[in-house]
Design an enzyme around this catalytic site. Structure first.
Site, PDB file in Angstrom:
ATOM      1  N   ASP A  10      56.018  55.812  58.708  1.00 28.52           N
ATOM      2  CA  ASP A  10      56.747  54.844  59.533  1.00 28.52           C
ATOM      3  C   ASP A  10      56.403  53.376  59.278  1.00 28.52           C
ATOM      4  OD1 ASP A  10      57.728  57.187  60.592  1.00 28.52           O
ATOM      5  OD2 ASP A  10      56.730  56.975  62.518  1.00 28.52           O
ATOM      6  N   ASP A  52      61.290  56.726  61.039  1.00 34.05           N
ATOM      7  CA  ASP A  52      61.805  56.988  62.374  1.00 34.05           C
ATOM      8  C   ASP A  52      63.281  56.595  62.336  1.00 34.05           C
ATOM      9  OD1 ASP A  52      60.549  58.090  64.592  1.00 34.05           O
ATOM     10  OD2 ASP A  52      60.163  56.181  65.563  1.00 34.05           O
ATOM     11  N   HIS A  54      66.329  56.884  64.915  1.00 36.90           N
ATOM     12  CA  HIS A  54      66.873  57.291  66.210  1.00 36.90           C
ATOM     13  C   HIS A  54      68.332  56.866  66.417  1.00 36.90           C
ATOM     14  CE1 HIS A  54      62.901  58.422  67.382  1.00 36.90           C
ATOM     15  NE2 HIS A  54      62.439  57.195  67.393  1.00 36.90           N
ATOM     16  N   HIS A  92      63.744  51.429  69.620  1.00 33.12           N
ATOM     17  CA  HIS A  92      63.137  51.102  68.326  1.00 33.12           C
ATOM     18  C   HIS A  92      63.719  51.996  67.241  1.00 33.12           C
ATOM     19  CE1 HIS A  92      60.770  54.515  69.748  1.00 33.12           C
ATOM     20  NE2 HIS A  92      60.493  54.771  68.483  1.00 33.12           N
ATOM     21  N   LYS A 122      62.930  61.235  60.618  1.00 33.20           N
ATOM     22  CA  LYS A 122      62.553  62.021  61.793  1.00 33.20           C
ATOM     23  C   LYS A 122      63.087  61.326  63.030  1.00 33.20           C
ATOM     24  CE  LYS A 122      57.954  59.926  62.249  1.00 33.20           C
ATOM     25  NZ  LYS A 122      57.995  59.390  63.586  1.00 33.20           N
ATOM     26  N   CYS A 167      52.012  58.683  65.637  1.00 33.88           N
ATOM     27  CA  CYS A 167      52.710  59.320  64.513  1.00 33.88           C
ATOM     28  C   CYS A 167      51.774  59.759  63.385  1.00 33.88           C
ATOM     29  CB  CYS A 167      53.811  58.413  64.010  1.00 33.88           C
ATOM     30  SG  CYS A 167      55.076  58.149  65.289  1.00 33.88           S
TER      31      CYS A 167
END
Length: 175
Positions: A10, A52, A54, A92, A122, A167
């Protein structure tokens, strides 16, 4: 011969100061050392960067629950009916935003690699948290990372990145 992978967790703009929505203090200080690691491809059989990723309505966002970031809430998994407490965060790493991008200096060197490399996303399922780059926090949905390590016959993994207490830690535990 030992086959070693470097796993970079990340290294994204939303986790980096000064403007990241979930910036980690001194986070930029690790960009150069990590970039120097990937400039030594003879040490690695595989380099994986995680991202990451989202959707804008992700369940881990405090904004989706009308509470302040860093509030702990109880979640119920929609498939298994398990419950657990989890922290909710500022929005985020929303897909296709600047905050979700991998840090530019690192990404430039990563793209130059002539050894096997991959970016593993992810957190793209809206209804579950992913601290680990291997699986969701429920242990029910798995990313492709485990298979990628097996396909490349990796014996050892070195893990670096952000955030050590979430993480990086959970990825190391799941590894």
């Amino acid at each position: 011969m030992v086959k070693r992978a470097l796993l970079v967790i990340d290294l994204q703009e939303d986790f980096l100061p000064p403007n990241g929505s979930l910036a980690i203090a001194e986070g930029r200080s690790i960009v150069e050392p990590i970039t120097n690691l990937i400039k030594q491809p003879q040490n690695w059989s595989l380099v994986v960067a995680t991202q990451d990723w989202h959707p804008s309505n992700h369940t881990s966002f405090a904004s989706q629950h009308n509470v302040e970031p860093f509030t702990e809430l109880e979640f119920k998994h929609p498939e298994s009916n398990q419950t657990k407490k989890q922290t909710v965060w500022p929005d985020h790493c929303v897909q296709d935003t600047f905050g979700s991008t991998i840090e530019k200096t690192f990404l430039t060197e990563f793209e130059k690699l002539s050894i096997p490399k991959a970016i593993v996303k992810k957190g793209y399922l809206q209804d579950r948290e992913y601290y680990s780059c291997f699986q969701d926090s429920w242990g029910l949905h798995h990313t492709e990372l485990e298979n990628l390590l097996k396909e490349n016959e990796i014996d050892e993994v070195v893990i670096v990145g952000l955030a050590y207490d979430y993480c990086v830690l959970n990825s190391a535990i799941d590894l």
